[in-house]
Design a protein around this motif. Structure first.
Motif, PDB file in Angstrom:
ATOM      1  N   VAL A 157       0.889  -1.157   0.000  1.00  0.00           N
ATOM      2  CA  VAL A 157       0.000   0.000   0.000  1.00  0.00           C
ATOM      3  C   VAL A 157       0.925   1.204   0.000  1.00  0.00           C
ATOM      4  O   VAL A 157       1.869   1.263   0.801  1.00  0.00           O
ATOM      5  CB  VAL A 157      -0.903   0.016   1.252  1.00  0.00           C
ATOM      6  CG1 VAL A 157      -1.795   1.264   1.245  1.00  0.00           C
ATOM      7  CG2 VAL A 157      -1.748  -1.240   1.319  1.00  0.00           C
ATOM      8  N   THR A 158       0.682   2.114  -0.944  1.00  0.00           N
ATOM      9  CA  THR A 158       1.515   3.334  -0.964  1.00  0.00           C
ATOM     10  C   THR A 158       0.603   4.553  -0.919  1.00  0.00           C
ATOM     11  O   THR A 158      -0.615   4.436  -1.134  1.00  0.00           O
ATOM     12  CB  THR A 158       2.361   3.436  -2.254  1.00  0.00           C
ATOM     13  OG1 THR A 158       1.466   3.657  -3.350  1.00  0.00           O
ATOM     14  CG2 THR A 158       3.182   2.190  -2.503  1.00  0.00           C
ATOM     15  N   ASP A 159       1.222   5.699  -0.665  1.00  0.00           N
ATOM     16  CA  ASP A 159       0.420   6.922  -0.790  1.00  0.00           C
ATOM     17  C   ASP A 159       0.349   7.290  -2.279  1.00  0.00           C
ATOM     18  O   ASP A 159       0.884   6.555  -3.129  1.00  0.00           O
ATOM     19  CB  ASP A 159       1.005   8.044   0.077  1.00  0.00           C
ATOM     20  CG  ASP A 159       2.367   8.519  -0.424  1.00  0.00           C
ATOM     21  OD1 ASP A 159       2.784   8.083  -1.528  1.00  0.00           O
ATOM     22  OD2 ASP A 159       3.016   9.298   0.285  1.00  0.00           O
ATOM     23  N   HIS A 160      -0.276   8.423  -2.580  1.00  0.00           N
ATOM     24  CA  HIS A 160      -0.494   8.750  -3.994  1.00  0.00           C
ATOM     25  C   HIS A 160       0.808   9.023  -4.733  1.00  0.00           C
ATOM     26  O   HIS A 160       0.848   9.062  -5.947  1.00  0.00           O
ATOM     27  CB  HIS A 160      -1.460   9.947  -4.113  1.00  0.00           C
ATOM     28  CG  HIS A 160      -0.868  11.220  -3.593  1.00  0.00           C
ATOM     29  ND1 HIS A 160      -0.707  11.453  -2.242  1.00  0.00           N
ATOM     30  CD2 HIS A 160      -0.373  12.301  -4.237  1.00  0.00           C
ATOM     31  CE1 HIS A 160      -0.156  12.645  -2.081  1.00  0.00           C
ATOM     32  NE2 HIS A 160       0.055  13.177  -3.274  1.00  0.00           N
ATOM     33  N   GLN A 161       1.931   9.206  -3.987  1.00  0.00           N
ATOM     34  CA  GLN A 161       3.208   9.442  -4.673  1.00  0.00           C
ATOM     35  C   GLN A 161       4.047   8.165  -4.769  1.00  0.00           C
ATOM     36  O   GLN A 161       5.195   8.194  -5.195  1.00  0.00           O
ATOM     37  CB  GLN A 161       3.998  10.509  -3.924  1.00  0.00           C
ATOM     38  CG  GLN A 161       3.389  11.879  -4.131  1.00  0.00           C
ATOM     39  CD  GLN A 161       4.142  12.923  -3.353  1.00  0.00           C
ATOM     40  OE1 GLN A 161       4.457  12.714  -2.183  1.00  0.00           O
ATOM     41  NE2 GLN A 161       4.428  14.035  -4.003  1.00  0.00           N
ATOM     42  N   GLY A 162       3.479   7.083  -4.320  1.00  0.00           N
ATOM     43  CA  GLY A 162       4.191   5.808  -4.419  1.00  0.00           C
ATOM     44  C   GLY A 162       5.124   5.548  -3.241  1.00  0.00           C
ATOM     45  O   GLY A 162       6.026   4.712  -3.343  1.00  0.00           O
ATOM     46  N   THR A 190      -4.911   6.330  -1.414  1.00  0.00           N
ATOM     47  CA  THR A 190      -3.841   5.330  -1.277  1.00  0.00           C
ATOM     48  C   THR A 190      -3.882   4.434  -2.513  1.00  0.00           C
ATOM     49  O   THR A 190      -4.931   4.248  -3.129  1.00  0.00           O
ATOM     50  CB  THR A 190      -4.056   4.461  -0.028  1.00  0.00           C
ATOM     51  OG1 THR A 190      -5.351   3.908  -0.093  1.00  0.00           O
ATOM     52  CG2 THR A 190      -3.843   5.230   1.238  1.00  0.00           C
ATOM     53  N   LEU A 191      -2.707   3.885  -2.824  1.00  0.00           N
ATOM     54  CA  LEU A 191      -2.626   2.976  -3.976  1.00  0.00           C
ATOM     55  C   LEU A 191      -2.292   1.594  -3.457  1.00  0.00           C
ATOM     56  O   LEU A 191      -1.478   1.450  -2.530  1.00  0.00           O
ATOM     57  CB  LEU A 191      -1.533   3.438  -4.938  1.00  0.00           C
ATOM     58  CG  LEU A 191      -1.708   4.831  -5.510  1.00  0.00           C
ATOM     59  CD1 LEU A 191      -0.445   5.252  -6.253  1.00  0.00           C
ATOM     60  CD2 LEU A 191      -2.888   4.851  -6.468  1.00  0.00           C
ATOM     61  N   ARG A 192      -2.949   0.617  -4.068  1.00  0.00           N
ATOM     62  CA  ARG A 192      -2.642  -0.761  -3.655  1.00  0.00           C
ATOM     63  C   ARG A 192      -1.950  -1.462  -4.823  1.00  0.00           C
ATOM     64  O   ARG A 192      -2.383  -1.339  -5.972  1.00  0.00           O
ATOM     65  CB  ARG A 192      -3.936  -1.473  -3.275  1.00  0.00           C
ATOM     66  CG  ARG A 192      -4.580  -0.841  -2.046  1.00  0.00           C
ATOM     67  CD  ARG A 192      -5.749  -1.650  -1.593  1.00  0.00           C
ATOM     68  NE  ARG A 192      -6.837  -1.632  -2.548  1.00  0.00           N
ATOM     69  CZ  ARG A 192      -7.886  -0.817  -2.482  1.00  0.00           C
ATOM     70  NH1 ARG A 192      -7.996   0.026  -1.468  1.00  0.00           N
ATOM     71  NH2 ARG A 192      -8.833  -0.860  -3.379  1.00  0.00           N
TER      72      ARG A 192
END
Ligand code: C2E
Ligand code: MG
Ligand code: MG
Length: 632
Positions: free
Chosen positions: A83-88, A176-178
């Motif tokens: 799981v990352t934030d929107h900036q990776g 968040t990015l998965r």
């Protein structure tokens, strides 16, 4: 006290009050009644609430269990999960991704994912992030597989397929990015292997036929664009079957691998070399601007076969034949070009081994394909299209002819006079050689009788026997009948066998040869040195004569190796009391060199090319009288 008990107390009190109320005050009684009902309703509602509460607590417990299960699932899943934030920047990493990267799980938090990507893929990563942002703004979840690589901490890379999705609904910068990351290294390796298997030959590692078809289409298109030329060359090994049959497939395979390597060394980087199947190779010469440049390469390839191929303890000598078709001169179509190159190859074989031929238009109309030849060969005997040519063996000291070797020819109705290389293999494969061989013997004896009757009594007739004939159980009986019918002296007959045919079925061959020798026929070992020159074989077989193969004569003056082989063969022949003849003498200079080794019986184009039966007597009459005995 909880609310339920208080309601109950109040309710009890209203029940008591109802008994004490003055009946003269009905309004008060009615109000008390209402209060009583409300309290009953409150009690019921409260009970229902309590039930619902218990149900909720149980659901909550269930949710807790599920949450743990999901946590375990992605923490311990075999695929990487991030799981990352929107900036990776990584917020959570599971065990699998930590192992994949060779980094402790807790150390991954706070690291930008891009750190673990190869430089070359970083731009694509940022592009993907930008795309995900846009999607988030549009409020749509995205799952896009992306194939890239991750860098392991200790070096090396891992092929991965990444699926990404966005956590919704959130503002673009808070989302968040998965990332679901699958290790596909093994799959990639398998894919490469499958591609290799599908488009490459397992034995030589060269591209195969399937690859060639695609390659040729592209090469032709490129040649057309560049306005240049391209040559397709078909190459086939001469007498490969003999090696395979006698030394076994293992030796055959080794030979093919070495041949592939030699061919590769002769070609330029961009020239494509393919194993077409069996002992056939095909290669493409791009930018083949002149006929000379193609010829130059083909000469180089033929010359590369001059050196023996070391296989186990054997030194194998093998030559090749090549057929060439040129784009756009011969055809503009890939399939036709391949067919033409194949036809040219047969033409090269027909002209004798170890040569090359360009496709010739006028011959193209009569496709020289094996199946057609095979069909025509069945008719050839009935149509009396076979004939014998004769080549003399000469005693160079006296200048006299000691023998004539009968060489089969096929007067093809369209293709002209064909040498055995073009059709002998077919006859041998389909067994027709036994019948044709019988005919060769009869026709040979008929001609030899003519020479003897014309006064050349001592000239021997040499007949080649193929492996198939040697295995034929009726050979000895047939030879005997033939000799009796023609009343021919068996001591004036020689049978030439090759090492390969002798070694295929040693026991049967030995018995047959012994019986033939007992009849008085000379047994001679042909093409000596091209097989595996087995001394055991030479010692065991009832041989009287060795014929040194022409490949040792060709570069005699410059090859100390060939000279050593000839010297050793002479010593061997003397020790074993064998006569010796050398084949393929082509120039005047070769004669004295060979004589220095003690050789005096020779055969080759320098003395006479194979000639038609009708020319033999004229040829003999122009030469000195044959000696009565001609020991070597
Ligand atoms: P071989 O028995 O070794 O015959 C000698 C071959 O070398 C002949 O090829 C001959 O034309 C060729 N030759 C002779 N002198 C020279 C020379 O100075 N230079 C060059 N470059 N070549 C020379 P040919 O007639 O094409 O025969 C090829 C092979 O076919 C023969 O090799 C023999 O193994 C086989 N063969 C020929 N006739 C028969 C036959 O009736 N029956 C069987 N079973 N095999 C035959
Ligand atoms: Mg021969
Ligand atoms: Mg020979």
């Amino acid at each position: 006290m909880d609310i339920f008990h208080r309601i109950d107390e109040v309710y009890q009190r209203t029940v008591e009050l109802q008994t004490q109320i003055d009946p003269a005050q009905p309004a008060l009684a009615a109000a008390l009644q209402d209060l009583h009902l409300v309290l009953e309703e409150l009690q019921a509602t409260h009970e229902e609430l309590a039930v619902q509460n218990r149900r909720l607590a149980s659901v909550q417990q269930q949710l807790q269990v599920e949450k743990q299960r999901y946590w375990d699932l992605y923490n311990w899943a075999p695929d990487g999960y991030l799981v990352t934030d929107h900036q990776g920047v990584i917020q959570f990493a599971n065990v699998a991704i930590a192992q994949l990267l060779g980094v402790a799980q807790e150390q991954l938090s706070g690291k930008p994912l891009v750190l673990y990507l190869p430089e070359a893929d970083r731009r694509a990563f940022y592009a993907l992030l930008a795309q995900l942002h846009q999607t988030a703004v549009a409020n749509v979840s995205l799952a896009s597989p992306w194939e890239t690589q991750l860098r392991h901490r200790q070096g090396g890379t891992i092929d991965v397929a990444i699926m990404t999705s966005i956590g919704l609904p959130m503002a673009a910068d808070a989302s968040t990015l998965r990332w679901l990351i699958r290790n596909i290294t093994e799959q990639k390796r398998a894919e490469t292997e499958i591609r290799q298997l599908a488009f490459h030959d397992a034995l030589t590692g060269l591209p195969n036929r399937a690859y060639f078809e695609t390659y040729l289409a592209q090469a032709i298109a490129q040649t057309q664009r560049d306005n240049t030329r391209l040559a397709i060359v078909f190459l086939d090994l001469d007498n490969f079957k003999g090696i395979n049959d006698s030394l076994g497939h293992w030796a055959g395979d080794q030979l093919l691998q070495q041949v592939a390597q030699r061919l590769q060394n002769c070609l330029r980087q961009g020239d494509c070399l393919v194993r077409w199947g069996g002992d056939e190779f095909i290669f493409v010469i791009i930018q083949a601007m002149t006929r000379q440049s193609i010829e130059h390469l083909c000469d180089r390839i033929l010359a590369s076969f001059a050196l023996a191929f070391p296989i186990h303890q054997h030194e194998l000598h093998i030559s090749s034949s090549l057929g060439i078709a040129v784009y756009p001169n011969h055809s503009q179509d890939a399939e036709t070009l391949i067919r033409y190159a194949d036809q040219a190859l047969y033409q090269a074989k027909a002209h004798g081994r170890n040569s090359y031929c360009f496709f010739e238009e006028d011959r193209g109309a009569h496709a020289l394909e094996t199946f057609q030849l095979e069909h025509e060969l069945h008719e050839a005997r009935n149509h009396q299209e076979f004939c014998l040519y004769f080549q003399p063996q000469v005693d160079v000291v006296s200048g006299a002819v000691t023998a004539f070797e009968a060489l089969l020819r096929w007067q093809h109705p369209h293709l002209g006079l064909l040498a055995p290389a073009a059709f002998l293999g077919i006859l041998e494969n389909n067994g027709q050689i036994v019948e044709i061989g019988d005919w060769v013997l009869q026709a040979g004896i008929r001609q030899a009788t003519i020479w003897h009757q014309a006064g050349f009594e001592n000239i021997k007739l040499a007949i080649n026997l193929s492996a198939r004939q040697l295995r034929s159980p009726s050979l000895v009986m047939h030879v005997q009948q033939c000799l009796e019918t023609a009343q021919y002296d068996p001591t004036l007959l020689e049978f030439e066998i090759t090492e390969t045919s002798a070694i295929t079925h040693p026991q049967e061959t030995h018995t047959t040869l012994q019986q033939l020798a007992e009849l008085g026929i000379t047994i001679s070992l042909d093409d000596f040195g091209t097989g595996y020159s087995s001394l055991t074989l030479v010692k065991q077989l009832p041989l009287q004569k060795l014929k040194i193969d022409r490949s040792f004569v060709a570069d005699l003056s410059t090859s100390p190796c060939n000279q050593a082989i000839i010297a050793a063969t002479m010593t061997l022949a003397q020790q074993l009391n064998l006569q010796i003849v050398v084949e393929g003498v082509e120039t005047a200079e070769q004669v004295p060199i060979l004589q220095q080794f003690g050789l005096r019986e020779m055969q080759g184009d320098w003395f006479a090319r194979p000639m038609a039966a009708a020319q033999v007597l004229d040829f003999l009459r122009q030469r000195p009288t044959p000696p009565h005995a001609s020991p070597p």
